[in-house]
Structure formats: structure tokens, C-alpha cells
Design a protein around this motif. Sequence first.
Motif, PDB file in Angstrom:
ATOM      1  N   GLY A 235       0.890  -1.304   0.143  1.00 24.58           N
ATOM      2  CA  GLY A 235       0.120  -0.171   0.662  1.00 24.58           C
ATOM      3  C   GLY A 235       1.081   1.568   0.065  1.00 24.58           C
ATOM      4  N   HIS A 236       1.744   1.197   0.480  1.00 30.17           N
ATOM      5  CA  HIS A 236       2.945   1.934   0.134  1.00 30.17           C
ATOM      6  C   HIS A 236       3.800   2.408  -0.848  1.00 30.17           C
ATOM      7  CE1 HIS A 236       1.453   3.695   4.463  1.00 30.17           C
ATOM      8  NE2 HIS A 236       1.309   1.948   4.449  1.00 30.17           N
ATOM      9  N   MET A 237       3.664   1.699  -1.957  1.00 24.69           N
ATOM     10  CA  MET A 237       4.495   1.867  -3.110  1.00 24.69           C
ATOM     11  C   MET A 237       3.868   3.592  -3.460  1.00 24.69           C
ATOM     12  SD  MET A 237       3.017  -0.483  -5.925  1.00 24.69           S
ATOM     13  CE  MET A 237       1.716  -1.152  -5.753  1.00 24.69           C
TER      14      MET A 237
ATOM     15  N   ARG B   3      -1.188  13.502   0.890  1.00 25.17           N
ATOM     16  CA  ARG B   3       0.094  12.814   2.010  1.00 25.17           C
ATOM     17  C   ARG B   3      -0.491  11.782   2.667  1.00 25.17           C
ATOM     18  NH1 ARG B   3       5.099  14.017   3.395  1.00 25.17           N
ATOM     19  NH2 ARG B   3       4.292  16.329   2.600  1.00 25.17           N
ATOM     20  N   CYS B   4       0.178  10.586   2.443  1.00 26.47           N
ATOM     21  CA  CYS B   4      -0.062   9.220   3.412  1.00 26.47           C
ATOM     22  C   CYS B   4      -0.363   9.388   4.679  1.00 26.47           C
ATOM     23  CB  CYS B   4       0.774   8.010   3.030  1.00 26.47           C
ATOM     24  SG  CYS B   4       0.491   6.704   3.171  1.00 26.47           S
ATOM     25  N   ASN B   5      -0.329   8.702   5.530  1.00 28.16           N
ATOM     26  CA  ASN B   5      -0.731   8.124   6.617  1.00 28.16           C
ATOM     27  C   ASN B   5       1.562   8.143   7.465  1.00 28.16           C
ATOM     28  OD1 ASN B   5      -2.619   9.301   8.016  1.00 28.16           O
ATOM     29  ND2 ASN B   5      -2.913   7.200   7.949  1.00 28.16           N
ATOM     30  N   CYS B   6       1.838   7.298   6.454  1.00 29.54           N
ATOM     31  CA  CYS B   6       3.170   6.487   6.570  1.00 29.54           C
ATOM     32  C   CYS B   6       4.083   8.128   6.447  1.00 29.54           C
ATOM     33  CB  CYS B   6       3.748   5.800   5.595  1.00 29.54           C
ATOM     34  SG  CYS B   6       4.316   6.608   3.572  1.00 29.54           S
ATOM     35  N   GLY B   7       4.069   9.426   6.363  1.00 33.45           N
ATOM     36  CA  GLY B   7       4.886  10.787   6.222  1.00 33.45           C
ATOM     37  C   GLY B   7       5.078  11.103   4.684  1.00 33.45           C
TER      38      GLY B   7
ATOM     39  N   GLY C 113       1.457  10.287  -2.183  1.00 32.12           N
ATOM     40  CA  GLY C 113       1.077   9.852  -3.276  1.00 32.12           C
ATOM     41  C   GLY C 113       1.087   7.987  -3.205  1.00 32.12           C
ATOM     42  N   CYS C 114       1.046   7.990  -2.669  1.00 34.27           N
ATOM     43  CA  CYS C 114       1.291   6.076  -2.001  1.00 34.27           C
ATOM     44  C   CYS C 114       0.320   5.606  -2.382  1.00 34.27           C
ATOM     45  CB  CYS C 114       1.172   5.492  -0.660  1.00 34.27           C
ATOM     46  SG  CYS C 114       3.001   6.383   0.352  1.00 34.27           S
ATOM     47  N   TRP C 115      -0.202   3.702  -2.682  1.00 34.86           N
ATOM     48  CA  TRP C 115      -1.043   3.286  -3.777  1.00 34.86           C
ATOM     49  C   TRP C 115      -2.302   3.616  -2.923  1.00 34.86           C
ATOM     50  CZ3 TRP C 115      -1.106  -2.754  -4.502  1.00 34.86           C
ATOM     51  CH2 TRP C 115      -2.101  -2.605  -5.161  1.00 34.86           C
TER      52      TRP C 115
HETATM   53 ZN   LIG Z   1       2.163   5.432   2.850  1.00 34.48          ZN
END
Ligand SMILES: [Zn+2]
Length: 328
Positions: free
Chosen positions: A169-171, A179-183, A186-188
Motif C-alpha cells: 500500500g505504500h508503493m 499525503r499518506c499516514n506513513c509521511g 502519493g502512496c497506493w
Molecule cells: Zn504511505
Amino acid sequence: MRDKSDSLTMGVDLGGTKILTAVVNSRGEMMSRDHSITPAAQGPDAVIQFIMQSMNRSLGQAGIAISDLAAIGVGVPGPSDPDAGVLFTAPNLPGWRNVPLRDIIEKATGVKSFLINDANAAALGELYFGAAQGARHFIYITISTGIGGGVIIDGKIYTGTVGTAGELGHMTIDDKGPRCNCGNTGCWETLASGTALAREARLRIKEGAATTILKHVDGDMEKITAQVIQAAAEQGDDLAKELIDRVGYYLGVGLANLLNIFNPELIVIGGGLSNIGDMLLTPAIRTAGERAFKDAYRTARFAPAKLGRNSGVLGAAAFALHEMNRAV
Ligand SMILES: [Zn+2]
């Protein structure tokens, strides 16, 4: 009656809000199932105590003693190292930092225990008991608020150097994306999840797009969920249909990457958002076909996940079986 030669394992599915435990036989049949809340705010010690109590109730339901278990498998909601048996962190479990949960459980029960990230566990659950039985190379993805995944290569889960592999999910799909929760951006999962679908709906409605979506939530934008958008689409709402089609497109972009990188024979798709079905999956698979190498696309099958809500607990049990078999 239980066949005495059958290996029984305990599956534990530790989530941010609930704990599921089940005694599972080698065919993936659950002989018991216990469900409790996760006292997440009280920290690791309280949560571990709840896990123990739930396991005891599960043993009681199945009518067996703890010494009848061949192994215990624990699925955890965060990055973890299956070799060390350590959960590094868990976004929904405050206070968990490098907890050696496997050894804690093994010491308390005297039963060989294993620990794995929940999405990797679910992948193994599908391999042993679900839609991927018999597959050698397969990818599992689960799409709900985010996207989780697991990579099976040569019948074995690929967990990487310290166990964090499979974070599909984070590719990055769009480096200028949301912005993604991982920082990262544009993560998947920022483009192809239930969260993405609801966010895009709010955005388009704010821009003045014509839609019936708001009627489903009494005009309250905050109540817009993927299910609401699905319901509107099924009733013919053009914006809802367009939004699902768009999420399907991004889903397909990621699937094409997976096909090109892994050339799997099978991609199993689960999670709440996949229940939308063809409206989402048809554009996803079409896009994957347009973007992936022809041979990688031609030789891959796509199938819905089979284990549903029990994927975590069955997957954790499957991982325990998987590791016991590997040790033989
Ligand atoms: Zn992410």
C-alpha cells in the motif's frame, strides 16, 4: 471427533479495537472462536492479559488443553520481525514499541509461538485455507481504509531483512499525490483505498459537482464513506460511478506494478472496498492489462479473497503451521 494426529494451532488476531482467537485444525476449520475488545488505551500489559484470557476461553470452547496445541500464531497490526518475534510499532496500539510479544506468549503458555504482521498472515491464510490453495507465486492485497498486502514466493511468505516487506500500500504511485499516514506522498493507499474514495467525493462536492451522495448522509460531508458512495453508484449516481472508476484505475496502476515486479500466477483481492465488486475491479483489471507486460498479465489470475473476517485469525494459525512445517 478430533483426529488425534491432527495438528491444532491457536490463531490470534490482535487488532486495534478487537482481539480474535480461535483453535484451528490443519484443514483450516475453526473449533472455537472468541472475540473480545482490545483495551488499547491501557497499554501492552493489559492487552496481553486480554489475549491470554481470550485464548483460555477458546481452549475451553474447543474442549482441549493448552498442551494439545502444536503452536500459537499471532497476527499483529504493525511492522514486526517474525524471526525475532518482535512488534516494532502499531499505529492503533499506543505504547507498543519493540514488544517481544512472541516470547512473552511462549513463556506464559509453554507452547511454541510465532508472530507476523496481520496482512502477511492473511496472505498465508488464503494460501493454506482460502483462494490461493496450491499457488506457488501469489500476491494478496486487502483494500479497506488503507491497502495491506503479502507476497508469497515459491509457497513461502516473503518478509524481507527485518520483516517489513509486503507494505504494498505504500508503493509510490504519484509522487505529487496526497499525503499518506506513513509521511510519504502519493502512496497506493492514498489513491486506491476507501479513504481515497471518500476524500475525493468530499473534494468534488465542495467544488460543486452534481450528485445524490449527500442525500445518503443527511447533508453531512463527514459521514461520507466508501459504502455510501457505493450505494449512490448502484442507484445510478454519475459522480459516484466516476469516483469508483477512478479508484479502480489507480488500483490497476498498482496491480500492473505488482505484475511486472513479481509475475505472480494469482493476485487475491480482499478487504471491505473489494466488496464493491465489478464496478471497481473491472477498471482495475483493465488498467493492469493496459500497463503491465503482456506475458505477466496474460498468465495472472485475479480472484476474490475467501476468508473474509476470519482471514487474520486463520492466517495467524496458518503461519504457525507454515513455520512448524518449515522447521521439519
Ligand atoms: Zn504511505
